[in-house]
Design a protein around this motif. Structure first.
Motif, PDB file in Angstrom:
ATOM      1  N   ARG A  20     -75.125  90.839  16.488  1.00 42.68           N
ATOM      2  CA  ARG A  20     -76.089  89.824  17.643  1.00 42.68           C
ATOM      3  C   ARG A  20     -74.984  88.598  17.513  1.00 42.68           C
ATOM      4  O   ARG A  20     -74.571  87.424  18.167  1.00 42.68           O
ATOM      5  CB  ARG A  20     -77.433  89.402  16.942  1.00 42.68           C
ATOM      6  N   LEU A  21     -73.968  88.135  15.896  1.00 40.91           N
ATOM      7  CA  LEU A  21     -73.594  86.765  16.180  1.00 40.91           C
ATOM      8  C   LEU A  21     -72.027  87.825  16.643  1.00 40.91           C
ATOM      9  O   LEU A  21     -71.490  86.255  17.266  1.00 40.91           O
ATOM     10  CB  LEU A  21     -72.945  87.140  14.697  1.00 40.91           C
ATOM     11  N   CYS A  22     -71.690  88.568  17.220  1.00 42.92           N
ATOM     12  CA  CYS A  22     -70.796  88.603  18.516  1.00 42.92           C
ATOM     13  C   CYS A  22     -70.890  88.728  19.531  1.00 42.92           C
ATOM     14  O   CYS A  22     -70.026  87.398  19.929  1.00 42.92           O
ATOM     15  CB  CYS A  22     -69.880  90.037  18.190  1.00 42.92           C
ATOM     16  N   ASP A  23     -72.043  88.981  19.652  1.00 46.94           N
ATOM     17  CA  ASP A  23     -72.200  88.538  21.532  1.00 46.94           C
ATOM     18  C   ASP A  23     -72.329  87.014  21.299  1.00 46.94           C
ATOM     19  O   ASP A  23     -72.200  86.251  22.549  1.00 46.94           O
ATOM     20  CB  ASP A  23     -73.489  89.103  21.441  1.00 46.94           C
ATOM     21  N   GLU A  24     -73.047  86.484  20.440  1.00 47.45           N
ATOM     22  CA  GLU A  24     -72.614  85.224  20.872  1.00 47.45           C
ATOM     23  C   GLU A  24     -71.998  84.373  20.210  1.00 47.45           C
ATOM     24  O   GLU A  24     -71.576  83.234  21.492  1.00 47.45           O
ATOM     25  CB  GLU A  24     -73.618  84.175  19.387  1.00 47.45           C
ATOM     26  N   LEU A 154     -71.643  82.927   7.742  1.00 48.55           N
ATOM     27  CA  LEU A 154     -72.881  83.464   6.581  1.00 48.55           C
ATOM     28  C   LEU A 154     -73.426  83.609   7.080  1.00 48.55           C
ATOM     29  O   LEU A 154     -74.612  82.174   7.309  1.00 48.55           O
ATOM     30  CB  LEU A 154     -71.789  82.913   5.724  1.00 48.55           C
ATOM     31  N   CYS A 155     -74.099  84.340   7.662  1.00 49.74           N
ATOM     32  CA  CYS A 155     -75.602  84.374   7.354  1.00 49.74           C
ATOM     33  C   CYS A 155     -76.160  85.719   6.383  1.00 49.74           C
ATOM     34  O   CYS A 155     -76.717  87.068   6.333  1.00 49.74           O
ATOM     35  CB  CYS A 155     -75.961  85.712   8.978  1.00 49.74           C
ATOM     36  N   PRO A 156     -76.576  84.540   5.043  1.00 44.57           N
ATOM     37  CA  PRO A 156     -77.496  85.231   4.388  1.00 44.57           C
ATOM     38  C   PRO A 156     -79.125  86.045   4.462  1.00 44.57           C
ATOM     39  O   PRO A 156     -79.605  85.793   5.316  1.00 44.57           O
ATOM     40  CB  PRO A 156     -77.230  85.011   2.839  1.00 44.57           C
ATOM     41  N   GLY A 157     -79.505  86.930   3.787  1.00 42.99           N
ATOM     42  CA  GLY A 157     -81.204  87.265   4.061  1.00 42.99           C
ATOM     43  C   GLY A 157     -81.320  87.833   4.951  1.00 42.99           C
ATOM     44  O   GLY A 157     -82.242  87.674   5.464  1.00 42.99           O
ATOM     45  N   GLU A 163     -83.700  90.630  11.913  1.00 38.60           N
ATOM     46  CA  GLU A 163     -83.642  90.081  11.479  1.00 38.60           C
ATOM     47  C   GLU A 163     -83.292  88.808  11.940  1.00 38.60           C
ATOM     48  O   GLU A 163     -83.502  87.176  11.056  1.00 38.60           O
ATOM     49  CB  GLU A 163     -83.701  89.935   9.785  1.00 38.60           C
ATOM     50  N   ILE A 164     -81.896  88.798  12.641  1.00 39.31           N
ATOM     51  CA  ILE A 164     -81.107  87.991  12.438  1.00 39.31           C
ATOM     52  C   ILE A 164     -81.627  86.394  13.423  1.00 39.31           C
ATOM     53  O   ILE A 164     -81.297  85.440  13.689  1.00 39.31           O
ATOM     54  CB  ILE A 164     -79.863  87.980  13.094  1.00 39.31           C
ATOM     55  N   GLU A 165     -82.394  87.117  14.573  1.00 34.97           N
ATOM     56  CA  GLU A 165     -83.457  86.413  15.786  1.00 34.97           C
ATOM     57  C   GLU A 165     -83.648  85.268  15.273  1.00 34.97           C
ATOM     58  O   GLU A 165     -85.093  84.813  13.857  1.00 34.97           O
ATOM     59  CB  GLU A 165     -83.920  86.775  16.884  1.00 34.97           C
ATOM     60  N   GLY A 166     -83.743  83.983  15.645  1.00 31.49           N
ATOM     61  CA  GLY A 166     -83.743  82.669  15.195  1.00 31.49           C
ATOM     62  C   GLY A 166     -83.057  81.978  14.396  1.00 31.49           C
ATOM     63  O   GLY A 166     -83.769  80.595  13.947  1.00 31.49           O
ATOM     64  N   HIS A 167     -82.416  83.055  13.403  1.00 31.97           N
ATOM     65  CA  HIS A 167     -81.276  81.757  12.825  1.00 31.97           C
ATOM     66  C   HIS A 167     -80.344  80.963  13.135  1.00 31.97           C
ATOM     67  O   HIS A 167     -80.215  82.234  14.284  1.00 31.97           O
ATOM     68  CB  HIS A 167     -80.467  83.276  11.966  1.00 31.97           C
ATOM     69  N   ALA A 169     -77.083  81.068  12.277  1.00 36.19           N
ATOM     70  CA  ALA A 169     -76.081  81.261  12.339  1.00 36.19           C
ATOM     71  C   ALA A 169     -75.793  82.350  13.966  1.00 36.19           C
ATOM     72  O   ALA A 169     -74.435  81.628  14.512  1.00 36.19           O
ATOM     73  CB  ALA A 169     -76.253  82.168  11.369  1.00 36.19           C
ATOM     74  N   LEU A 170     -76.845  82.227  14.213  1.00 36.29           N
ATOM     75  CA  LEU A 170     -77.079  82.532  15.826  1.00 36.29           C
ATOM     76  C   LEU A 170     -76.097  81.331  17.471  1.00 36.29           C
ATOM     77  O   LEU A 170     -75.095  81.493  17.658  1.00 36.29           O
ATOM     78  CB  LEU A 170     -77.851  83.364  16.889  1.00 36.29           C
ATOM     79  N   GLN A 171     -76.755  80.167  16.381  1.00 36.64           N
ATOM     80  CA  GLN A 171     -75.876  79.286  17.192  1.00 36.64           C
ATOM     81  C   GLN A 171     -74.291  78.530  16.462  1.00 36.64           C
ATOM     82  O   GLN A 171     -73.579  77.832  17.542  1.00 36.64           O
ATOM     83  CB  GLN A 171     -77.459  77.981  17.251  1.00 36.64           C
ATOM     84  N   GLU A 172     -74.556  78.920  15.570  1.00 34.32           N
ATOM     85  CA  GLU A 172     -73.606  78.712  15.017  1.00 34.32           C
ATOM     86  C   GLU A 172     -72.493  79.257  15.337  1.00 34.32           C
ATOM     87  O   GLU A 172     -70.701  78.678  16.455  1.00 34.32           O
ATOM     88  CB  GLU A 172     -73.163  78.835  13.747  1.00 34.32           C
ATOM     89  N   ALA A 173     -72.043  80.813  16.106  1.00 34.78           N
ATOM     90  CA  ALA A 173     -71.139  81.919  16.455  1.00 34.78           C
ATOM     91  C   ALA A 173     -70.937  80.981  18.074  1.00 34.78           C
ATOM     92  O   ALA A 173     -69.743  81.074  17.903  1.00 34.78           O
ATOM     93  CB  ALA A 173     -71.843  83.243  16.418  1.00 34.78           C
ATOM     94  N   CYS A 174     -72.767  80.824  18.418  1.00 37.32           N
ATOM     95  CA  CYS A 174     -71.763  80.235  19.521  1.00 37.32           C
ATOM     96  C   CYS A 174     -71.214  79.414  19.974  1.00 37.32           C
ATOM     97  O   CYS A 174     -69.962  78.842  20.843  1.00 37.32           O
ATOM     98  CB  CYS A 174     -73.518  79.976  19.846  1.00 37.32           C
TER      99      CYS A 174
END
Ligand code: FMN
Length: 180
Positions: A20-24, A154-157, A163-167, A169-174
């Protein structure tokens, strides 16, 4: 200036947290006008390096017939290489490590002057622990000429898919993709 961006997604879980981070990252980079390609390593056949030495001692191409040479060629041609992995026992995924080992066949000196981004996910909530995994990638970068690690996202937890949805880190990746 438009850059050639290669994203290597190494989790065995398609649509998983690091994927998902890749896609963003891809979305941001594409919006910024970069030329982006994502490779999901599990779709590829990449055998282990056998350490035969044909490439390093004799300068001959790797005798293995699989997808590694094609992917490494893309790494040689890219301006930006994004390496995404789940943390597995404090290191990178086996898929990513297997590809890195096979880069020996192009003497890895040809992968020079690249900008790197890391996208990592882990179940443990302690972000600091993920630095051990960053360090395993740093070992690869240290073997390359002029490798610049621009950013580690880095996306811990996060454990299960989704589970990454809303984190954040997704916006950071984008944003990292947009500004790469
Ligand atoms: C074999 C295996 C080993 C793992 N090792 C760790 C670990 O050492 N530390 C950690 O925090 N999470 C660990 N995890 C959890 C994953 O890092 C976590 O579920 C991550 O979000 C998976 O990313 P993905 O969805 O991109 O595959 C492990 C998971 C598996 C399947």
């Amino acid at each position: 200036m438009a850059k050639r961006v290669l994203i290597l997604s190494s989790s065995p879980r398609r649509g998983g947290n690091s994927d998902r981070l890749c896609d963003e990252f891809l979305r941001g980079a594409a919006e910024a006008g970069h030329q982006v390609e994502k490779i999901f390593l599990r779709d590829c056949t990449i055998h282990y390096c056998t350490g035969c030495g044909l490439c390093s001692r004799e300068g001959r191409p790797c005798p293995q017939q699989d997808d590694a040479a094609r992917i490494i060629e893309k790494m040689v041609c890219a301006d930006v290489i994004v390496m995404a992995s789940p943390v597995y026992f404090y290191t990178m995924s086996a898929q990513m490590k297997t590809l890195i080992d096979r880069s020996c066949a192009r003497y890895y000196t040809e992968i020079s002057g690249k900008e790197f981004y890391l996208l990592l996910t882990a179940a443990e909530p302690d972000r600091q622990l993920m630095l051990r995994t960053v360090d395993t990638f740093q070992g690869f970068f240290d073997c390359l000429e002029e490798a610049h690690l621009r950013r580690s996202i880095l996306c811990p937890g996060v454990w299960n898919v989704g589970e990454i949805e809303g984190h954040a880190a997704l916006q950071e990746a984008c944003e990292a993709g947009r500004n790469c």
